[in-house]
Design an enzyme around this catalytic site. Structure first.
Site, PDB file in Angstrom:
ATOM      1  N   ALA A  80       0.850  -1.189   0.000  1.00  0.00           N
ATOM      2  CA  ALA A  80       0.000   0.000   0.000  1.00  0.00           C
ATOM      3  C   ALA A  80       0.889   1.244   0.000  1.00  0.00           C
ATOM      4  O   ALA A  80       2.077   1.182   0.326  1.00  0.00           O
ATOM      5  CB  ALA A  80      -0.912  -0.008   1.214  1.00  0.00           C
ATOM      6  N   GLY A 124      -0.224  -5.119   0.620  1.00  0.00           N
ATOM      7  CA  GLY A 124      -1.437  -5.058  -0.186  1.00  0.00           C
ATOM      8  C   GLY A 124      -1.288  -5.726  -1.529  1.00  0.00           C
ATOM      9  O   GLY A 124      -2.261  -6.230  -2.093  1.00  0.00           O
ATOM     10  N   GLU A 157      -1.969  -9.249  -0.953  1.00  0.00           N
ATOM     11  CA  GLU A 157      -3.393  -9.399  -0.634  1.00  0.00           C
ATOM     12  C   GLU A 157      -4.283  -9.331  -1.872  1.00  0.00           C
ATOM     13  O   GLU A 157      -5.213 -10.128  -2.010  1.00  0.00           O
ATOM     14  CB  GLU A 157      -3.793  -8.344   0.401  1.00  0.00           C
ATOM     15  CG  GLU A 157      -3.203  -8.638   1.768  1.00  0.00           C
ATOM     16  CD  GLU A 157      -3.328  -7.474   2.734  1.00  0.00           C
ATOM     17  OE1 GLU A 157      -3.872  -7.674   3.832  1.00  0.00           O
ATOM     18  OE2 GLU A 157      -2.880  -6.361   2.399  1.00  0.00           O
ATOM     19  N   GLU A 165       3.837  -5.888   7.028  1.00  0.00           N
ATOM     20  CA  GLU A 165       3.237  -4.757   7.737  1.00  0.00           C
ATOM     21  C   GLU A 165       3.717  -4.635   9.185  1.00  0.00           C
ATOM     22  O   GLU A 165       3.739  -3.538   9.753  1.00  0.00           O
ATOM     23  CB  GLU A 165       1.701  -4.878   7.712  1.00  0.00           C
ATOM     24  CG  GLU A 165       1.064  -4.651   6.350  1.00  0.00           C
ATOM     25  CD  GLU A 165       0.935  -5.910   5.517  1.00  0.00           C
ATOM     26  OE1 GLU A 165       0.173  -5.888   4.539  1.00  0.00           O
ATOM     27  OE2 GLU A 165       1.605  -6.922   5.837  1.00  0.00           O
TER      28      GLU A 165
END
Length: 257
Positions: free
Chosen positions: A65, A108, A111, A131
């Site tokens: 992200a 992300g 993901e 993360e």
């Protein structure tokens, strides 16, 4: 809607969505995800498209992200804006979607690859949920989808240490369906997408929906659903054509009806 951070190409019945923020290693910002959601919405009603490929660059599928976009946010900002809601457009997309992953698929990026129906990885692919190194945990389904793919022990290892998994470990851990040389990745993904797109669209969509339902149902409930959906397929013209083609030893010509 014009797109600045993704590229869309169509070849026959296959659409390819390429993440295109090379200077940021395709970091997932709100604009990029809004563009992807819009593209998927448009493709979903395009009857000519039977399968989608989601890819990035050779160096990075998506390196995570956009931390610069999130760093100064407070709880209420994130809660009220529901910052990751656009990512669910991949989950809601009803047609088959393949993630073609090369380079980094971290945070992300890992993901959204897991949101796709299956992952074809280049031999330089690296997956991870780092993360924890930023003082947070995965927030786009990583703690839930990763454990379903690789099991508790490996999911805990990746999420608590932040370590990366290479392509061959990802293959042996069932995170990806196959690993191919980097220079063959898009060729392999496109061949798989063409194969899928050549099937009956409604049958492919029903099959995808039934497999995904297994994560929410008990075995007996899932088998019952499978039987019901299987039986319903006998109302379609494509079932008649597929079985007739088999008995007549010819290639079926599906009409998506």
């Amino acid at each position: 809607m014009g797109y600045d951070m993704i590229e869309i190409t169509k070849e026959g019945a296959v659409a390819t969505i390429k993440l295109d923020r090379p200077k940021a290693l395709n970091a997932l910002c709100s604009q990029m995800m809004a563009e992807m959601a819009d593209a998927l919405s448009t493709i979903s009603i395009d009857d000519k498209i039977g399968c989608v490929i989601l890819c990035g660059s050779e160096k990075a599928f998506a390196a995570g992200a956009d931390i610069k976009e999130m760093a100064d946010l407070e709880y209420l900002n994130i809660y009220k804006s529901d910052i990751f809601s656009n990512h669910e457009a991949i989950v809601r997309f009803r047609k088959p979607i393949i993630a073609a992953v090369s380079g980094y698929a971290l945070g992300g990026g890992c993901e959204i690859a897991m949101m796709c129906d299956f992952i074809i990885a280049a031999d330089n692919a690296k997956f991870g949920q780092p993360e924890i190194n930023l003082g947070v945990m995965p927030g786009i389904g990583g703690t839930q989808r990763l454990i379903r793919a690789v099991g508790k022990s490996k999911a805990m290892d990746m999420c608590l240490t932040g370590r990366m998994m290479n392509a061959m470990e990802a293959l042996s851990s069932n995170l990806v369906s196959r690993v191919v040389p980097l220079d063959k990745l898009m060729e392999e993904a496109h061949a798989a997408a063409l194969k899928i797109a050549g099937q009956s669209q409604p049958i492919s969509m029903m099959t995808k929906e039934t497999i995904n339902a297994s994560f929410e149902l008990t075995l007996s409930q899932g088998v019952r659903l499978e039987r019901q959906v299987f039986q319903s397929m006998f109302t379609t013209e494509d079932q008649k054509e597929g079985m007739a083609a088999f008995t007549e030893k010819r290639k079926p010509h599906f009409k998506n009806k």
